[in-house]
Structures are given as C-alpha cells and as structure tokens.
Design a protein around this motif. Structure first.
Motif, PDB file in Angstrom:
ATOM      1  N   PHE A 152       0.793  -1.038  -0.031  1.00 53.23           N
ATOM      2  CA  PHE A 152       0.073   0.064   0.080  1.00 53.23           C
ATOM      3  C   PHE A 152       0.824   1.120   0.067  1.00 53.23           C
ATOM      4  O   PHE A 152       0.439   2.257   0.591  1.00 53.23           O
ATOM      5  N   CYS A 153       2.148   1.216  -0.717  1.00 47.49           N
ATOM      6  CA  CYS A 153       2.870   2.102  -0.997  1.00 47.49           C
ATOM      7  C   CYS A 153       2.196   3.306  -1.970  1.00 47.49           C
ATOM      8  O   CYS A 153       2.649   2.651  -3.137  1.00 47.49           O
ATOM      9  N   PRO A 154       1.881   4.410  -1.818  1.00 43.10           N
ATOM     10  CA  PRO A 154       1.773   5.350  -2.830  1.00 43.10           C
ATOM     11  C   PRO A 154       2.787   5.520  -3.878  1.00 43.10           C
ATOM     12  O   PRO A 154       4.067   5.650  -3.499  1.00 43.10           O
ATOM     13  N   THR A 157       2.831   0.718  -5.321  1.00 40.35           N
ATOM     14  CA  THR A 157       1.699  -0.090  -5.605  1.00 40.35           C
ATOM     15  C   THR A 157       0.255   0.369  -5.592  1.00 40.35           C
ATOM     16  O   THR A 157      -0.594  -0.287  -6.184  1.00 40.35           O
ATOM     17  N   VAL A 158       0.076   1.722  -5.071  1.00 37.86           N
ATOM     18  CA  VAL A 158      -1.228   2.262  -5.432  1.00 37.86           C
ATOM     19  C   VAL A 158      -1.017   3.831  -5.659  1.00 37.86           C
ATOM     20  O   VAL A 158       0.337   4.315  -5.558  1.00 37.86           O
ATOM     21  N   GLU A 159      -2.210   4.209  -6.119  1.00 38.22           N
ATOM     22  CA  GLU A 159      -2.122   6.024  -6.356  1.00 38.22           C
ATOM     23  C   GLU A 159      -1.779   6.788  -5.331  1.00 38.22           C
ATOM     24  O   GLU A 159      -1.990   6.482  -4.045  1.00 38.22           O
ATOM     25  N   SER A 160      -1.066   7.692  -5.765  1.00 38.74           N
ATOM     26  CA  SER A 160      -0.427   8.696  -4.522  1.00 38.74           C
ATOM     27  C   SER A 160      -1.596   9.525  -3.888  1.00 38.74           C
ATOM     28  O   SER A 160      -1.468  10.068  -2.520  1.00 38.74           O
ATOM     29  N   HIS A 161      -2.550   9.683  -4.435  1.00 39.82           N
ATOM     30  CA  HIS A 161      -3.517  10.725  -3.578  1.00 39.82           C
ATOM     31  C   HIS A 161      -3.125  11.904  -3.558  1.00 39.82           C
ATOM     32  O   HIS A 161      -3.437  12.776  -2.323  1.00 39.82           O
ATOM     33  N   PHE A 180      -7.035   2.709   0.263  1.00 35.45           N
ATOM     34  CA  PHE A 180      -6.313   2.472  -1.095  1.00 35.45           C
ATOM     35  C   PHE A 180      -6.305   1.097  -1.542  1.00 35.45           C
ATOM     36  O   PHE A 180      -5.454   0.311  -2.061  1.00 35.45           O
ATOM     37  N   ILE A 181      -7.585   0.439  -1.057  1.00 35.39           N
ATOM     38  CA  ILE A 181      -7.894  -0.906  -1.652  1.00 35.39           C
ATOM     39  C   ILE A 181      -7.729  -0.824  -3.324  1.00 35.39           C
ATOM     40  O   ILE A 181      -8.126  -0.037  -3.830  1.00 35.39           O
ATOM     41  N   SER A 191     -13.163   2.415  -7.950  1.00 33.79           N
ATOM     42  CA  SER A 191     -12.284   1.683  -9.200  1.00 33.79           C
ATOM     43  C   SER A 191     -11.370   2.405  -9.290  1.00 33.79           C
ATOM     44  O   SER A 191     -11.187   3.272 -10.289  1.00 33.79           O
ATOM     45  N   PRO A 192     -10.062   2.138  -8.719  1.00 34.64           N
ATOM     46  CA  PRO A 192      -9.033   2.819  -9.004  1.00 34.64           C
ATOM     47  C   PRO A 192      -8.481   2.890 -10.445  1.00 34.64           C
ATOM     48  O   PRO A 192      -8.694   1.696 -11.410  1.00 34.64           O
TER      49      PRO A 192
END
Length: 755
Positions: A152-154, A157-161, A180-181, A191-192
């Motif tokens: 769950f690292c912006p 592996t996930v969007e930074s927001h 950050f699911i 849905s990211p």
C-alpha cells in the motif's frame, strides 16, 4: 549496455559472496549494496545469475554470509518501506531485494537447520534507540510488515492521492490502507485507474509473500502439523493491513475479466497485465484462508454474499465454447478458484452469512462443478465440494429443478432434473473413469444418499443408472474381494429406501426399474456365504487383471446400449510436464459426521455406531491374497489361505444380516403381483401403461415404519486438512514456472513427477 553491465556487476558480487571464506560484516554496506543498489535485473535474470548450487554452497560453507545477506536485504526493504520509496531508485532497490529474497528463501526452508532462522530474534531494523522495549523482533515479522506496507505504498503499488516527494516518513506510516484498496467491490466502491506498473510491483511482492508462506512445502506430511507462523502473523491483528489486503485480493480476483468486450482473439493482440496479478492474488488468498481465524465471522462473512456471482462467472470461463477456436482467453487458475470456492463454503457456515445459502439460487454452479469432474486433477476437489453441499437440505430440494441448459458433456441424453444430471455424471465417472478413482466411489454414493430423501421424480435414465451400479457392486466376487466393497451396496440400498419411503409419489420410473430388476435384490438377500462359493468368487478375481475394468466389462447395463458409451473424456496432458502427487483421501466415515433429520428439519449429530462402517472392516484379517499359491508353497501357506477364507466367511455373515432390504422386499411383495396381474388381464406389452399404473399407485400403510433420514455431513479433520494443503501447494508449485520459484528444491510435502 547498461543492462549488460548491471548483470556483469551483479554476477561478480555473487561470485565474491560464494568464494569468500571469511564472514563479511553487516556494517560493510559497500559490499552488500552490490546486490540491490543500482541493480536493474528482471526476476528471470536474478534466477539465472544466482544458481541453486551456489546458494547451497554458501549455506553450507559460509552460513554467516548467507544469514547476513538475508538480514541486509530485509533491512533494506524495511528502510524503504518506512521512507515510502519516494524516488525511482528506491523502488528499483526494493524490487531487487524482493527478487533476491524470492530466489533465496526456498533454499533456506529446505534445510531443517535453517528453518528457524527467520524466526530468531535480531536487532529490529530501523530502530536506533536502545531503550526501546521493542528493539528486537524476529526477522520474519520485519519482512512481513515491510511487505504489507509496500503493498500500500503510494506511487509504488497504489495511487498517491496527491502525495509529494517532500512528505515525510510519518505520513507514510499514518496512511489508512482502507482508502487504497486495489479494486472496487467488497467494502470499496471506487475503481482506481488501471496502472500496469503498480500491478507489476504488487505481483512481485505477492510472489515473495507466497515464497515466505511456502515453508510448509518443506515439511513432511508425517510431521505433526502446526500453524504456519508466516501466515499466522500475516493474518493477525499485528498486521494493520490484513483486512484491506484481504479485500484487495478478493476484489482483484472477482473483478478480473479475461474476456473483456468479447472481441475474438483480443488476448492475442493486447497484453493482459491484470491476469498475472489476479492469479497471484488468488493463490495468496487461498493460502491465507488456510489459517484458522478465531474471529473470521467478522472479517470474511459480511462480504461473502456478494462473491457467488463472481465465482460462477470465472469458473465458467474455462468451459466456454466458441465457434472460433481459441478466440476467447481461458483462465488457467480454475483449480485455485475451486479451492477458494471450497473455502468460502467451508468457512462461512454461520447464518446470516451462509455462503451456501446464496448458491442455491444459482444451479449453474452445480452444472459447472459436474463439468469440471471430467477433468484430470479436478475430480477430487469437485467431489469434496459436492459432498459439502449435499449436507444441506436445500441442495437436495433445488436439484429437483428441471435441467434445460445443455452443456457439452459426454453423457447419455436424458430429459429430467439436475438430480438426474448428477446421477448420470456420477455413473459415468464410476463406470468409465480411471481405476485410481475407486476411493471416491463411497463419496459419490454418499452424495446421492444425502440428497435422495428429497428427489421427487427421477428419470428412467437416472433410475437405470442407479440399478446398474447395484448390479455391479452386488456381484459376489466384487463383494468378497475387498473388506469395504459392501459399503457401496449399503449406500445404494439406502438411496432406494429413502426414495421409496419419502418420495414414492413421482418416482414411478425407479419403482418400475426395481420391479424389472427384482432378481438383483433376491440374489442379494440369498448371497452365498459358504466357503466353496467364496473361493469360486475370489478365483474369478484372480483371473482378471483389473478389478475395476472386469467388473464393468462383465456386467450388462440395464439401459440397453448405454454400457458401450465411450470412456470419460479427460484433458490431455503434454509429455514432459510436471505433476504433483496427492495424498490419499480419508475414508468416508472419517470425512463425514452422521446427523439425523427431525420432523422440523433440524439435525441431530449421531455417534458412528454402524458396524458396517467401523474400523474393524479394514482389518487385515479379512483380506485374502490376490494370487494363487504356487506349486512350491507348502501346506502351511495353504492352511493360512484357508483360515483367511473362513475369516472372510464370518465377516460376510456379519454384514449380510444387516442389509436393509425390508422396505424393498415389501414393495416387491405388494407391487409385483399387481403388475403381473394387470399385464395378464389387459395383455399389456407397452411399459408406458405399466408406468401409468405405478404413477397412480400407493403404498400407504403397506410399508414398514419410515426410518429416520440420516445425512452424512462433511466433517473437517486432519486427513482432509492434509489433503487440501497438499493439493493447494502442489497447484502453486506447478503454476509458478516463470521464474520457477521452487523448482529443484527439496520439497517434502508432496512428490514431483515428470509425466
């Protein structure tokens, strides 16, 4: 040139490590950084540049250097997870550490002396305050925590927001991963946007996570099983990301759509980046669910009601039929899907989140499972699922729905219900399947027994299939050649008794079949038990090369030409492929718990007291040698064989007296004279007229007092747990071929065979 230089420099570092005879201190960062800093290697490169022989050599000759390498790699992951991987160089360093640990860990696990290494207490990486009470912790916990944080690292592996590089580590640690699911679905509505780079990083981390969990593969099945400590910690409350990660894995799997917009051959024109992630997410999910969760009703059940539709959609994909060959992408992880489906059913038994309850409105799942039964490697798991479902009354009731959707299966054509389909498919498996499926016969018949009290109207085809099985299993030589074969006859008689006592109206096809085959029941009641008859029957067995083949070749099918049906089709296996061995299935009395159904529909558990299913049935005293004594054998051996035959005689007498034939014999006593009379009086030669007569007949007040309905519900035990554990890890081993994470390591949980 840059990539070539990176490979050369990395290979030099590996050679230095393997040739050093003195320990390299952990403080020598210049040496250790060669393995991950400014290293631009793929996972395949990493596996090629770090040979198995060299890993084992370092493990044996320089164990301290291997230990330090693992420690420093984990330390680097923890430091970058704490800092949030704010630059591309940090992310590449993390990927290099992930790939290196994925390569090394299996060789740590295969050596019993190293197995506790990651659970030894070491200085807690990232901590400098010696006064901290938690300055030490197992290296495994540090690694798992870092993996969870990195998932769950912006920007990794996930969007930074909206995060910027100036944000400090404290902001990273305070991230609420529930925001950050990875995919919309359970517990998350948004849905990211699809990001292939993030998916690739997630896949690398999940592969390392599976490698951590795989320590179980290096434990012998005979060892006392203890909970997997890696899975236990990862699923515990100490992992603050456990629930959002579980939700992310589940949503990624369920949202995966291999077909897309349905354009033919689209999978050949466009790369499918989400497919690999969905597969690894599914494998991680089923391994995580292996852990016994004390409060799983609070973490799993609320989302289960939404999962059945997605499971059905994905399970249907490998079975899709298209006009254009290979025009639709077929998923390859259907085995893992079936394991997940099993776990969802088994873990969620408590209302109101009873997963099975939602399934019964979708009979498509039953058809899919029956289709999968015809595939190599899927028979056992499908039988387990059906055994679990058959313990529910609603399952038997729903099987009475008409079967109108025709799917491609190599079975007899019939018009009837889903119950007819189930019986016809089971008959096909038993009569045309592989000899290795014999241990499943009692499971298949137990499923039919469980649903039989609720089957309102069997077709003529299904009724004749059941009678054919009785004809086969009641032959004297088949009954005598094994101390457990009589169980199959008991199961079939229980099926007939349940239908006659509780569903006589509407089952005129079965009643007619019983009347036509009445000699079967008379022969069974008069089964010879003298020594001479037993010896003659056993001699028939010795003359046949295969019990399974002979029994079905020598018995005529009551359905005229149905016996000559083609062998049950299976998926072809390519030569040279690997296969993982399966553990033996537990006996049916170990798989199930017998419950009595009361008038209000509730069930009461009963103790196993039926001697026909007791452990003594498996005593070696009742076994008879399969080969004739040679001329050179002495009188003592002949005397021993005769003694065994006498023991078998007493054994047969013990269960023959318990055959539940009273209800059937009473039915024949009442109906046979009536049918014969109407045939003579009216000169009937058409069976349709007899069926009309039976359809309006009744046996009210003429049959014995109805027996209680007994349901054999699946009961979890050590044997089934070991079977599922072996099956699950065997699948994961075989599916992870690029790179081959566990190939050529000393796996002990199962055997790897080259076909």
């Amino acid at each position: 040139m840059g990539n070539s230089d990176s490979k050369l420099n990395f290979r030099k570092a590996v050679i230095q490590l393997t040739t050093k005879t003195q320990p390299v201190e952990a403080s020598e960062d210049v040496f250790w950084d060669q393995f991950w800093t400014d290293v631009n290697l793929t996972a395949q490169d990493m596996f090629a540049l770090v040979p198995a022989a060299e890993i084992r050599a370092v493990r044996e000759e320089s164990p301290s250097n291997l230990a330090t390498l693992c420690y420093k790699a984990v330390e680097r992951l923890v430091l970058n997870a704490d800092s949030g991987c704010v630059c591309e160089r940090d992310r590449q360093t993390v990927l290099s550490c992930i790939r290196l640990l994925t390569r090394i860990l299996p060789y740590i696990f295969e050596d019993p002396d190293w197995r506790g290494f990651f659970w030894s207490t070491v200085p807690k990486v990232g901590k400098t305050d010696e006064s901290d009470d938690e300055c030490t912790r197992p290296l495994a916990e540090s690694l798992l925590t870092a993996i969870s944080d990195l998932l769950f690292c912006p920007d990794f592996t996930v969007e930074s927001h909206g995060r910027t590089s100036a944000d400090g580590p404290s902001d990273i640690q305070s991230i609420d991963s529930c925001e950050f699911i990875w995919e919309a679905g359970v517990g998350f509505a948004q849905s990211p946007p699809l990001n292939h780079t993030h998916d690739s990083s997630r896949a690398e981390l999940l592969k390392l996570l599976l490698t951590c969990f795989s320590e179980e593969m290096y434990q012998s099945p005979s060892d006392t099983h203890t909970p997997n400590p890696w899975v236990s910690f990862f699923c515990s409350r100490e992992n603050r990301h456990a629930l959002p990660l579980f939700t992310s894995l589940l949503n990624v799997v369920c949202a995966y759509d291999p077909v897309g917009y349905g354009i033919p051959y689209n999978h050949l024109m466009f790369s499918d980046q989400r497919g690999m992630l969905a597969e690894l997410a599914l494998q991680t999910l089923i391994v995580s669910l292996e852990q016994e969760l004390v409060d799983h009703s609070n973490t799993i059940s609320p989302c289960i009601s939404e999962m059945h539709v997605f499971c059905i959609r994905l399970l249907n994909n490998p079975l899709l039929q298209t006009y254009l060959p290979h025009s639709c992408k077929k998923i390859q992880f259907h085995q893992e899907l079936l394991v997940l489906f099993w776990k969802l059913c088994d873990l969620n038994k408590v209302p109101p989140y009873h997963f099975i309850f939602y399934l019964f409105s979708y009979l498509t799942i039953i058809i899919l499972i029956l289709q999968f039964l015809s595939r190599v490697g899927l028979v056992h798991i499908c039988v387990f699922i059906l055994l679990l479902l058959s313990g529910e009354r609603n399952f038997g009731v729903r099987l009475n729905k008409p079967y109108s959707v025709r799917v491609p299966m190599d079975i007899s054509v019939f018009a009837g219900t889903h119950a007819d389909l189930l019986i016809v498919v089971f008959h096909k498996i038993i009569t045309s399947g592989h000899q290795r499926l014999q241990p499943l016969y009692d499971c298949l018949l137990t499923i039919i027994v469980n649903v039989s009290p609720y089957l309102k109207s069997l077709s003529m085809v299904a009724a004749n299939k059941l009678l054919h099985l009785l004809e086969v299993f009641s032959s004297p030589w088949f009954l005598f050649c094994s101390p457990v074969n009589h169980h199959l006859v008991f199961f079939l008689l229980e099926v007939f008794n349940n239908i006659i006592q509780y569903q006589f109206d509407g089952n005129f096809n079965l009643v007619y079949g019983i009347i036509r085959k009445r000699n079967l029941f008379h022969q069974l009641a008069n089964l010879p038990t003298d020594v001479s008859s037993i010896q003659k029957a056993l001699q028939r067995k010795r003359r046949s090369n295969s019990t399974h083949n002979a029994v079905f070749m020598e018995t005529n099918n009551p359905c005229n030409t149905a016996c000559s049906e083609a062998p049950y089709k299976t998926t072809p296996v390519q030569t040279g492929t690997l296969n993982a061995s399966l553990k033996a299935m537990p006996r049916i009395d170990k798989l199930t718990e017998t419950s009595q159904v009361s008038e209000d529909g509730t069930t009461l558990s009963l103790q196993q007291s039926d001697s026909t299913h007791s452990q003594s049935d498996h005593s070696s005293e009742t076994r008879v040698r399969d080969t004739e004594p040679t001329s050179g054998e002495d009188e003592e051996v002949q005397h021993h064989l005769m003694t065994l035959t006498f023991n078998l005689q007493y054994f047969v007498l013990s269960w023959k007296s318990k055959l539940p034939l009273q209800t059937i014999m009473r039915l024949l006593q009442v109906l046979v004279p009536q049918v014969e009379k109407i045939c003579i009086d009216k000169g009937l030669t058409d069976e349709s007229e007899i069926l009309k007569f039976l359809q309006h007949g009744t046996l009210v007040g003429l049959l014995p007092v109805p027996h209680p309905i007994l349901i054999r519900k699946y009961q979890a035990n050590e044997g089934t747990a070991l079977w599922f554990r072996t099956y699950m890890w065997g699948i994961i081993y075989l599916r992870n071929e690029d790179p081959p994470v566990w190939y050529d390591t000393d796996v002990k949980l199962f055997e790897i065979q080259r076909i």
